[in-house]
Motif scaffolding. Structure first.
Motif, PDB file in Angstrom:
ATOM      1  N   LEU A 177       1.251  -1.342   0.181  1.00 30.88           N
ATOM      2  CA  LEU A 177      -0.050  -0.479  -0.108  1.00 30.88           C
ATOM      3  C   LEU A 177       0.907   1.699  -0.295  1.00 30.88           C
ATOM      4  CD1 LEU A 177      -3.075   1.045  -0.470  1.00 30.88           C
ATOM      5  CD2 LEU A 177      -2.756   1.030   2.658  1.00 30.88           C
ATOM      6  N   ALA A 178       0.540   1.678  -1.254  1.00 28.04           N
ATOM      7  CA  ALA A 178       1.497   3.021  -1.058  1.00 28.04           C
ATOM      8  C   ALA A 178       1.118   4.302  -0.391  1.00 28.04           C
ATOM      9  CB  ALA A 178       1.515   3.767  -2.610  1.00 28.04           C
ATOM     10  N   GLU A 179       2.481   4.856   0.257  1.00 28.44           N
ATOM     11  CA  GLU A 179       2.273   6.396   1.256  1.00 28.44           C
ATOM     12  C   GLU A 179       1.648   5.398   2.636  1.00 28.44           C
ATOM     13  OE1 GLU A 179       2.718   6.909  -2.554  1.00 28.44           O
ATOM     14  OE2 GLU A 179       4.636   7.263  -2.714  1.00 28.44           O
ATOM     15  N   THR A 180       1.773   4.958   3.351  1.00 30.29           N
ATOM     16  CA  THR A 180       0.465   4.952   4.576  1.00 30.29           C
ATOM     17  C   THR A 180       0.840   6.543   4.940  1.00 30.29           C
ATOM     18  OG1 THR A 180       2.901   3.873   5.038  1.00 30.29           O
ATOM     19  CG2 THR A 180       1.049   2.526   4.127  1.00 30.29           C
ATOM     20  N   SER A 181      -0.216   6.612   5.286  1.00 26.36           N
ATOM     21  CA  SER A 181      -0.577   7.892   5.649  1.00 26.36           C
ATOM     22  C   SER A 181      -1.049   8.237   6.751  1.00 26.36           C
ATOM     23  CB  SER A 181      -0.851   8.650   4.814  1.00 26.36           C
ATOM     24  OG  SER A 181      -2.235   8.415   4.443  1.00 26.36           O
ATOM     25  N   GLY A 182      -1.948   7.470   7.706  1.00 25.17           N
ATOM     26  CA  GLY A 182      -2.064   7.329   8.795  1.00 25.17           C
ATOM     27  C   GLY A 182      -2.858   5.737   9.311  1.00 25.17           C
ATOM     28  N   VAL A 183      -3.597   5.845  10.283  1.00 26.33           N
ATOM     29  CA  VAL A 183      -4.221   4.418  10.524  1.00 26.33           C
ATOM     30  C   VAL A 183      -5.729   4.297  11.446  1.00 26.33           C
ATOM     31  CG1 VAL A 183      -4.087   2.617  12.430  1.00 26.33           C
ATOM     32  CG2 VAL A 183      -2.580   2.668  10.566  1.00 26.33           C
ATOM     33  N   THR A 184      -7.199   4.627  11.589  1.00 24.64           N
ATOM     34  CA  THR A 184      -7.967   4.165  12.129  1.00 24.64           C
ATOM     35  C   THR A 184      -7.964   2.539  12.795  1.00 24.64           C
ATOM     36  OG1 THR A 184      -8.485   6.054  10.986  1.00 24.64           O
ATOM     37  CG2 THR A 184      -9.949   5.015  12.325  1.00 24.64           C
ATOM     38  N   GLU A 185      -7.891   3.126  14.450  1.00 27.48           N
ATOM     39  CA  GLU A 185      -8.072   1.622  14.671  1.00 27.48           C
ATOM     40  C   GLU A 185      -9.762   1.442  14.928  1.00 27.48           C
ATOM     41  OE1 GLU A 185      -6.647  -1.064  18.195  1.00 27.48           O
ATOM     42  OE2 GLU A 185      -5.246   0.493  17.634  1.00 27.48           O
ATOM     43  N   HIS A 186     -10.090   1.011  14.749  1.00 31.14           N
ATOM     44  CA  HIS A 186     -11.760   0.649  14.789  1.00 31.14           C
ATOM     45  C   HIS A 186     -12.048  -0.931  15.139  1.00 31.14           C
ATOM     46  CE1 HIS A 186     -16.149   2.359  14.407  1.00 31.14           C
ATOM     47  NE2 HIS A 186     -16.290   1.005  13.934  1.00 31.14           N
TER      48      HIS A 186
END
Length: 385
Positions: free
Chosen positions: A336-345
């Motif tokens: 996955l290119a350019e991993t800009s963040g994570v939302t944990e849900h």
């Protein structure tokens, strides 16, 4: 031979004097430690599932709405609503700009940091209202990320006052700002009662993500251009980074420094983990040029393919509120290119991307986090491994 000599002279003159859009400032990049300690090499992020959203591109930030659906903004300006399993993609609205950070208010409105248009509010029917696009008459040039406090205040970043994403695009504006390193970024707070935006802290080098502490008394800020995370009291107003003492200031301090990449979004999980994505790994070339501003200007006179843009490398990190690393997931292959963040849900990590036509999903247990009960509707994610 005269022609060769003249050509060489013209090339040298071009490389030395051709105008470039940046006025580089000398700074001293910290010596990169590499992938060591809590950032030791691993491939935990490679287990993610790719959830396509094509033909749309760039789910740079992800938030879950009151209806349980996943929402994201994309390069076309569209705000998408998607089932958590990656199916049923619908368009809520199109901002006509570039929506980046977004979050929902208690009454269900979506608040959007749009890099081109400023701070926006989007109603459940898709109607768009501009909340703030200036501060004391000065344009908000690059609204990037936001977080909403319990009292309704909206904290958001204006990443640069030098380069316009409206004319350059978000990536090039960010790249030029980081190369120049003039540190004109700031964090603002929008007061719903007055309808005005006010500076919280100024003089940051491309401030990107923002998140709140559990008690709401502190703001966490990802400063992309300096590879670090700040912890700032939400009560401060008008603070200047240049005025902070070297010995530290209890109102604003760095809790994570010298990261192995460029931190982007910040989110907070229900368990209190603070997630950031590193869109790119550190570049030895960029670091080596930190004290040589004239060479940084010279690089922009080269063909674009020779610009010092780091390679793809998937990497997301979680911290506690004192900056201690509690999770580090890497994918050296960069599926996955350019991993800009994570939302944990719901027991899963939804991984943002700056440029991919997809987002990523990985179970928290697969990622090495404590197990959580998965809602029945999250049992499978449609996509391509």
């Amino acid at each position: 031979m005269k022609i060769v000599g003249l050509s060489a002279l013209l090339l040298a003159a071009y490389l030395a004097f051709w105008p470039v859009p940046i006025a580089p400032v000398a700074w001293h990049a910290p010596s990169a430690q590499g992938y060591v300690g809590p950032h030791a090499p691993n491939d935990r992020l490679a287990a993610l599932t790719i959830a396509p959203i094509g033909p749309e591109i760039g789910p740079e930030h992800i938030a879950f709405g009151p209806d349980g659906r996943l929402y994201t903004g994309v390069l076309s300006g569209a705000l998408l609503a998607i089932n958590p399993d990656g199916t049923s993609i619908t368009t809520l609205a199109n901002t006509g700009g570039r929506p980046l950070g977004l979050e929902f208010t208690a009454d269900g409105r979506m608040i959007v940091a749009d890099a081109v248009r400023g701070l926006l509010a989007v109603g459940t029917g898709g109607a768009i209202e501009v909340l703030a696009d200036t501060v004391d008459g000065e344009p908000i040039r690059y609204a990037d990320a936001l977080v909403i406090a319990a009292d309704g205040r909206i904290y958001f970043t204006d990443a640069t006052r030098r380069f316009s994403p409206a004319t350059l695009g978000t990536f090039d504006a960010a790249l030029l700002d980081i190369l120049e390193h003039s540190c004109t970024g700031r964090v603002l707070v929008f007061e719903p009662d007055s309808g005005r935006a006010t500076p919280v802290i100024d003089g940051l080098c491309f401030p990107n993500g923002v998140a709140l502490s559990g008690d709401g008394r502190h703001l966490f800020i990802a400063e992309t251009g300096e590879y670090r995370i700040w912890k700032v009291e939400t009560a401060v107003r008008g603070l200047q980074v240049a005025d902070l003492p070297e010995a530290g200031d209890p109102r604003a301090r760095v809790i994570a420094a010298n990261l192995p990449g460029f931190p982007d979004n910040l989110t907070r999980s229900a368990e209190g983990r603070l997630w950031t994505g590193l869109t790119k790994p550190r570049s030895a070339v960029i670091d080596d040029l930190s004290g040589r501003p004239w060479l940084r200007a010279l690089t922009l006179r080269l063909p674009r393919k020779l610009w010092p843009v780091p390679p793809v490398y998937g990497h997301v990190i979680a911290f506690d509120e004192e900056g201690r690393v509690v999770a580090d997931l890497q994918d050296p292959a960069g599926h996955l290119a350019e991993t800009s963040g994570v939302t944990e849900h719901g027991g899963r990590l939804y991984v943002h991307s700056l440029h991919a036509a997809a987002f990523g999903v990985i179970d928290a247990t697969t990622a090495g986090l404590p197990p959580a009960r998965l809602p029945e509707e999250l049992d499978s994610v449609q996509g391509v491994e």
